[in-house]
Design an enzyme around this catalytic site. Structure first.
Site, short mmCIF file in Angstrom:
data_model
loop_
_atom_site.label_atom_id
_atom_site.label_comp_id
_atom_site.label_asym_id
_atom_site.label_seq_id
_atom_site.Cartn_x
_atom_site.Cartn_y
_atom_site.Cartn_z
N ARG A 288 0.87 -1.18 0.00
CA ARG A 288 0.00 0.00 0.00
C ARG A 288 0.90 1.23 0.00
O ARG A 288 1.60 1.48 0.97
CB ARG A 288 -0.90 -0.05 1.24
CG ARG A 288 -1.34 1.29 1.76
CD ARG A 288 -2.47 1.20 2.73
NE ARG A 288 -2.16 0.57 4.02
CZ ARG A 288 -1.50 1.17 5.00
NH1 ARG A 288 -1.04 2.38 4.86
NH2 ARG A 288 -1.29 0.54 6.13
N HIS A 292 -3.39 4.02 5.19
CA HIS A 292 -4.42 2.99 5.38
C HIS A 292 -5.78 3.59 5.04
O HIS A 292 -6.55 3.02 4.28
CB HIS A 292 -4.41 2.50 6.83
CG HIS A 292 -5.59 1.65 7.17
ND1 HIS A 292 -5.73 0.37 6.69
CD2 HIS A 292 -6.69 1.90 7.91
CE1 HIS A 292 -6.88 -0.13 7.14
NE2 HIS A 292 -7.47 0.78 7.86
N TYR A 301 4.82 5.94 10.89
CA TYR A 301 5.14 4.58 11.30
C TYR A 301 6.02 3.82 10.31
O TYR A 301 6.36 2.69 10.56
CB TYR A 301 3.88 3.78 11.63
CG TYR A 301 2.78 3.78 10.57
CD1 TYR A 301 2.90 2.97 9.45
CD2 TYR A 301 1.65 4.56 10.72
CE1 TYR A 301 1.90 2.94 8.49
CE2 TYR A 301 0.64 4.55 9.76
CZ TYR A 301 0.77 3.74 8.66
OH TYR A 301 -0.21 3.72 7.72
#
Lengths: 397, 441
Positions: A288, A292, A301
């Site tokens: 990805r 998200h 992150y």
């Protein structure tokens, strides 16, 4: 003709040496997990005894449309993200980076197959002929779904993680009964889920049932490496594809950014399922590239370097190289694809800004067939509650 | 024919109530297309670029950079329509405004201090659970993203107590503020010691003073804020006792000179600090009580030394430590000190390198000072101040001779370390500086 390509013997013989060929793993393999990859990052096609025949059957137009589908859904994804940033959508779930896995698998399905998506399968929706603007109804908060799944056999988006895997198995069990009763042609379901959902109990239960009933279901896992902010390594110590062996059905790991390999592998798996041989797990290795959802910030992150490394494996770039090397596509083709994407984006934008929610009364009206005192009471309360905002700014919309 | 459209600040997350416009990417008069980036905003969750929903010419920017703005507020006006007609907009205020920063807020006329206005310190009840981070007027992204970590119940408690989490010293494993941190902060606050006052005693040198300005206001944030909170906490919870001792370090200087010349230490930085570090480790092992922590119920005596070295860095004061320094040979220790100071000087010290220290040296000699009364690094009970080493007249065997003299200073937490223990520790360190050969003992 398709029957010829079924490598059934591999599972009957079930020895490790055979089993790991073509990335089909029914035995754990310690280090590098085999992966089916046909189109390299450089755009060079390699030949595979099992899977290449599926590609041989493709016409030039079909190859070109694989590219245009991927480019179109990426453009759509950008537009939807922008619409969210402009306050037109409550949130959006970007899929950029996963075009290969979605277009490849979606294009392998037949109209009679039934698709159970998560909430990120915008590319699969495109291959099923859905008007993509309908996807945005749910994200604008004007509908619980947005389309009639029966028209395209593309089920409504499921926001409850992994719940659709159970639905897909149950539906597939029903399909098998219809076929047995001579009521329908052989078809299969595809249960989409992600690496994050693979940690949910629902996936385990659905795989147990699918194996027990030899249900015609293809479990299609897009391992995009990140369950929101949790990296895949934290969730599983072994590649997901190995789990299939534990349930007793074949598992295939495929390069999810190779649209041709995904197409071929999914064709194989669907034929396997439709022919009554039971479920298949496909783990599509992908990434990805975006957040998200629009509500999170991946820079908090994960490293930029990781994203950059995956950009080099872009599913669109490698197919573009391949198409150009064959002389099938020139600049004019790509400009046309780009224009089609812009056109779709404009259509989606125009559709979204005029979408408005149904009156709340419709929700109450559909609970019972006839009038009901509790519903009347709750409906009245809701009206009063809404009226209490009458003087507040911005509620009118 | 053009039409004036306004864009309201959207909720780009889920349930966000406000965001700060970090920077504008367009100015009044710019022509934008749909989806051109117009500004970058920071929410409680992320930095986000906002794309323009309209094509046209920017007529007014309605929110200054650095301002925390409620969701739903108009932030920009764009005249849509054909390019040659966009100028003829009948909006006298906005159309005549040439620049972004002094732009008036709608309907309120010019506001001289609009740009400098700070986010409110504490959120209104029911509006948000985060205290907005005050951002500098120039839209400094990195500083404004330093939002303190804490779990929701802690945030709720902080809100109820009216405490800004950014002021609380965080001790959680991921650097988050724990409930315990919050309670100790509250206890300290209610005992009359104002962290804010203590922390603002000395201002950092960053920030600009405009001519004629008699008082310069520098926002307390980042390392300055963390340092202030830490030293105030330490100073007001641990009763400090400081002692001093003059030491003849001539043999240390000779030893350092020999090490520098030795082939074994070629390419390794050797300084008197190395000998002091070794001496402190040695003395701490002989007097374990100084290598300890106080927890109200228990004294935790550590049988390992994570040796902290206070360092002035581009980001401010940092105290990284060398883990398990007692296991290192003299050479390994020299290498570790070299790496630690180099990393700190580059401003690349990681939080893990600063956590779990057990004992600290502050090398104030490097600042040209003889001695001082250092404040304990939080969670520790002893700190050694190592002053300059100068040639001074010294009496040896009845004759005055020039010797290399330094002053050792130490501060101790009197709850744990009494006078005799602190004295034994300091004299042990001094003994090594006077005769490094004792390390062979």
């Amino acid at each position: 003709m398709a029957e010829v390509h079924l490598p059934t013997t591999e599972f009957e013989e079930a020895d490790a040496a055979h089993g790991n060929q073509h990335g089909v793993t029914d035995e754990p393999n310690a280090d590098a997990e085999p992966m089916v990859s046909l189109l390299s990052v450089e755009g060079e096609l390699t030949r595979d005894e099992t899977y290449s025949p599926y590609l041989d059957a493709l016409s030039a137009e079909e190859l070109l449309s694989f590219y245009s589908d991927m480019a179109t859904v990426r453009r759509f994804d950008q537009e939807a993200t922008a619409l969210q940033r402009q306050g037109e959508l409550a949130m959006w779930v970007p899929m950029t980076g996963q075009e290969g896995a979605q277009i490849g698998s979606g294009r392998a399905s037949k109209p009679a197959d039934y698709i159970f998506p998560t909430y990120r399968e915008h590319g699969v929706a495109l291959t099923r002929g859905l008007d993509l603007s309908l996807l945005l109804r749910q994200f604008r908060g004007v509908s619980n779904a947005g389309w009639d799944p029966r028209e395209t056999n593309f089920h409504m988006y499921t926001l409850v993680l992994a719940a659709q895997t159970l639905h897909a198995v149950g539906y597939a069990m029903g399909m098998a009964r219809d076929v047995a009763a001579g009521l329908a042609e052989a078809a299969a379901t595809i249960a989409y889920f992600g690496d994050g959902a693979s940690s949910e109990g629902d996936v385990h239960e659905s795989m147990v049932f699918a194996a027990s009933y030899q249900a015609p279901v293809v479990f299609f896992c897009q391992n995009n490496r990140w369950a929101i902010s949790v990296p895949f390594e934290v969730q599983s110590k072994v590649p997901l594809v190995r789990r299939a062996g534990g349930y007793g059905f074949p598992g295939i790991r495929v390069d999810g950014n190779d649209v041709l390999a995904v197409y071929a592998v999914t064709q194989w798996a669907l034929e396997h399922a439709r022919s009554g041989k039971g479920p298949v797990l496909i783990e599509a290795d992908t990434y990805r590239l975006g957040a998200h959802t629009t509500a999170d910030d991946p820079t908090k992150y994960r490293d930029r370097a990781q994203e950059d490394a995956w950009r080099l494996k872009d599913p669109l770039l490698r197919l573009e190289k391949y198409l150009r090397s064959l002389g099938l596509a020139d600049d004019e083709f790509f400009a046309k694809v780009s224009a089609v994407g812009d056109e779709l984006a404009a259509h989606v934008r125009a559709a979204v800004v005029t979408m408005s929610a149904k009156d709340i009364g419709a929700s109450f009206a559909n609970v019972y067939a006839t009038a009901h005192p509790l519903i009347a009471e709750e409906s009245a309360w809701q009206r009063a509650y809404e009226a209490s905002f009458a003087d507040a700014e911005g509620v009118a919309e | 024919m053009s039409e004036l459209k306004s864009f309201k600040l959207p909720d780009v997350g889920e349930g966000l109530t406000e965001a700060e416009v970090v920077s504008w990417h367009v100015k009044v008069g710019d022509v934008v297309a749909v989806n051109d980036v117009i500004c970058e905003i920071e929410t409680a969750k992320s930095l986000v670029e906002l794309p323009s929903p309209f094509a046209g010419r920017v007529e007014a920017l309605l929110v200054p950079e650095g301002e925390v703005t409620p969701v739903g507020t108009e932030i920009i006006r764009i005249a849509t329509g054909s390019a040659d007609s966009v100028g003829s907009v009948e909006e006298p205020d906005s159309a005549s405004e040439p620049e972004v920063n002094p732009a008036p807020l709608v309907g309120s006329g010019p506001k001289a201090d609009a740009v400098k206005r700070r986010a409110r310190k504490f959120p209104l009840a029911g509006v948000t659970t985060e205290a907005p981070v005050p951002a500098s007027a120039n839209g400094d992204v990195s500083s404004s993203s330093a939002r303190p970590l804490a779990k929701p119940p802690v945030r709720k408690a902080a809100k109820d107590l009216g405490i800004d989490l950014a002021e609380v010293m965080a001790t959680g494993v991921r650097g988050e503020v724990t409930k315990k941190d919050l309670l100790s902060h509250q206890e300290q606050r209610s005992s009359g010691a104002s962290v804010q006052q203590a922390a603002s005693g000395r201002s950092a040198s960053s920030g600009q003073a405009s001519p004629g300005q008699r008082i310069e206001r520098i926002p307390v944030k980042g390392v300055r804020k963390a340092t202030a909170t830490a030293v105030a906490h330490s100073a007001f919870t641990a009763p400090h006792v400081s002692i001093f001792l003059d030491v003849d370090a001539t043999r240390t200087m000779e030893f350092v000179a020999r090490l520098k010349a030795s082939r074994d230490f070629a390419g390794i930085r050797v300084s008197p600090l190395l000998i002091v570090a070794r001496a402190v480790i040695w003395a701490a092992q002989r007097n374990p009580g100084v290598n300890a922590s106080w927890t109200d119920d228990e004294i935790l005596v550590k049988h390992f030394v994570n040796l902290g070295i206070a360092a002035a860095t581009p980001r401010g004061l940092m105290v990284p430590n060398i883990k398990d320094a007692q296991n290192l040979s003299l050479k390994e220790l020299a290498v570790a000190i070299g790496e630690l100071t180099a990393t700190a000087r580059e401003g690349k010290t990681q939080p893990a390198q600063m956590s779990e220290g057990t004992l600290t040296i502050t090398n104030i000699g490097a600042l040209g000072l003889d001695t001082g009364t250092p404040i304990l690094n939080r969670g520790e009970v002893a700190i050694l101040a190592f002053g300059t080493i100068k040639q001074k007249p010294w009496v040896v065997d009845g004759a005055v001779v020039p010797r290399w003299i330094t002053t050792l200073g130490g501060s101790f937490d009197h709850r744990v370390v009494d006078g005799d223990l602190s004295a034994r520790f300091l004299t042990d360190v001094a003994a090594i500086l006077e005769e490094p050969a004792l390390l062979l003992d």
